[in-house]
Write a protein that holds these residues in place. Structure first.
Motif, PDB file in Angstrom:
ATOM      1  N   ALA A 121       0.799  -1.228   0.070  1.00 52.18           N
ATOM      2  CA  ALA A 121       0.049  -0.085  -0.077  1.00 52.18           C
ATOM      3  C   ALA A 121       0.957   1.020  -0.263  1.00 52.18           C
ATOM      4  O   ALA A 121       0.802   2.181  -0.789  1.00 52.18           O
ATOM      5  CB  ALA A 121      -0.913  -0.218   1.216  1.00 52.18           C
ATOM      6  N   THR A 127       2.255   2.403  -3.030  1.00 48.92           N
ATOM      7  CA  THR A 127       1.988   3.311  -4.900  1.00 48.92           C
ATOM      8  C   THR A 127       2.096   4.308  -3.627  1.00 48.92           C
ATOM      9  O   THR A 127       1.918   4.911  -5.019  1.00 48.92           O
ATOM     10  CB  THR A 127       0.708   3.034  -3.953  1.00 48.92           C
ATOM     11  N   SER A 187       0.646   0.424  -9.266  1.00 48.35           N
ATOM     12  CA  SER A 187      -0.447   1.160  -8.601  1.00 48.35           C
ATOM     13  C   SER A 187      -2.128   0.649  -8.782  1.00 48.35           C
ATOM     14  O   SER A 187      -2.503  -0.318  -7.845  1.00 48.35           O
ATOM     15  CB  SER A 187      -0.833   2.681  -8.618  1.00 48.35           C
ATOM     16  N   VAL A 214      -4.175  -2.003  -6.380  1.00 47.45           N
ATOM     17  CA  VAL A 214      -5.722  -1.473  -5.432  1.00 47.45           C
ATOM     18  C   VAL A 214      -6.261  -2.432  -6.220  1.00 47.45           C
ATOM     19  O   VAL A 214      -7.047  -3.237  -5.692  1.00 47.45           O
ATOM     20  CB  VAL A 214      -5.989  -0.593  -6.698  1.00 47.45           C
ATOM     21  N   MET A 237      -5.836  -6.018  -3.829  1.00 48.28           N
ATOM     22  CA  MET A 237      -6.276  -5.933  -2.431  1.00 48.28           C
ATOM     23  C   MET A 237      -7.506  -5.602  -2.324  1.00 48.28           C
ATOM     24  O   MET A 237      -8.038  -5.995  -1.228  1.00 48.28           O
ATOM     25  CB  MET A 237      -5.249  -3.995  -1.478  1.00 48.28           C
ATOM     26  N   LYS A 297      -5.368   2.327   4.920  1.00 44.01           N
ATOM     27  CA  LYS A 297      -3.830   2.136   3.909  1.00 44.01           C
ATOM     28  C   LYS A 297      -4.476   2.080   2.246  1.00 44.01           C
ATOM     29  O   LYS A 297      -3.744   1.998   1.915  1.00 44.01           O
ATOM     30  CB  LYS A 297      -2.834   1.286   4.389  1.00 44.01           C
ATOM     31  N   TYR A 298      -5.506   1.133   2.487  1.00 43.96           N
ATOM     32  CA  TYR A 298      -5.934   0.941   1.322  1.00 43.96           C
ATOM     33  C   TYR A 298      -6.860   1.455   0.539  1.00 43.96           C
ATOM     34  O   TYR A 298      -6.565   2.324  -0.742  1.00 43.96           O
ATOM     35  CB  TYR A 298      -6.675  -0.402   1.390  1.00 43.96           C
ATOM     36  N   THR A 306      -4.173   4.053  -0.857  1.00 42.53           N
ATOM     37  CA  THR A 306      -3.746   3.475  -2.360  1.00 42.53           C
ATOM     38  C   THR A 306      -4.787   3.900  -3.044  1.00 42.53           C
ATOM     39  O   THR A 306      -4.352   3.925  -4.691  1.00 42.53           O
ATOM     40  CB  THR A 306      -3.640   1.935  -2.329  1.00 42.53           C
TER      41      THR A 306
END
Length: 196
Positions: free
Chosen positions: A121, A124, A150, A154, A157, A169-170, A173
């Motif tokens: 994450a 990115t 990136s 994403v 994740m 953190k997601y 991203t």
């Protein structure tokens, strides 16, 4: 009555645990600094220095996992240690992305899934910063490469049921991907304008 032999053993164990914990925190803080320095070196395109810094950090973790953490496995959950691993993952993956355009598993040390996901994450964000620099140099192929990496992160994740700090953190991203999309949009506008 409390057994004095037991109390003495308990006291020694507690003292040893505190000493080893303190040592782990010190070493982990040093590893974090070195990983951050490697990221800084990568932003300056100094791949030779970054590789040396990353190898030194990896050696720190190999030594910790072979010695201290093998004898004291309960310390594997210490926050400073986990943060250091995550920072190293971010730096190592950033090196991979810049050098090869790929992100692959890091071999040679034990890394938990939370640290991998956190490091990916954070990667990115580094790719977004690097894409801005590349856009100013009119290196649009590299901008596209960092966007693609990136976007894959994403997409990967989103498959996990992330909670807590990993969920935050997601979300970061996704914001980074949006920034990369804006950079690519500006490039496309500029290229279309220049064709007129």
């Amino acid at each position: 009555m409390l057994n004095k032999t037991f109390l003495n053993k308990l006291g020694k164990d507690y003292k040893t645990h505190r000493e080893m914990r303190h040592k782990l925190i010190q070493v982990s803080n040093g590893a974090i600094r070195s990983a951050k320095q490697a990221i800084f070196s990568l932003h300056r395109q100094d791949f030779t220095v970054a590789r040396k810094q990353l190898d030194a950090v990896k050696k720190i973790f190999q030594d910790l996992q072979k010695d201290l953490l093998k004898k004291h496995p309960e310390l594997k959950l210490q926050g400073a240690y986990l943060a250091a691993i995550e920072e190293y993952v971010e730096a190592e993956l950033f090196y991979q992305a810049m050098k090869t355009g790929k992100v692959v598993e890091i071999k040679g040390i034990v890394i938990g899934s939370d640290q991998y996901l956190g490091g990916m994450a954070d990667l990115t964000g580094e790719l977004t910063r690097q894409a801005i620099l590349k856009a100013t140099e009119q290196d649009y192929d590299t901008v596209d490469k960092y966007y693609a990496i990136s976007e894959e992160i994403v997409g990967a994740m989103i498959q996990f049921d992330l909670v807590g700090h990993l969920r935050q953190k997601y979300d970061d991203t996704k914001r980074n991907l949006k920034r990369l999309e804006s950079i690519r949009y500006d490039i496309a506008l500029r290229e279309n304008y220049d064709k007129k």
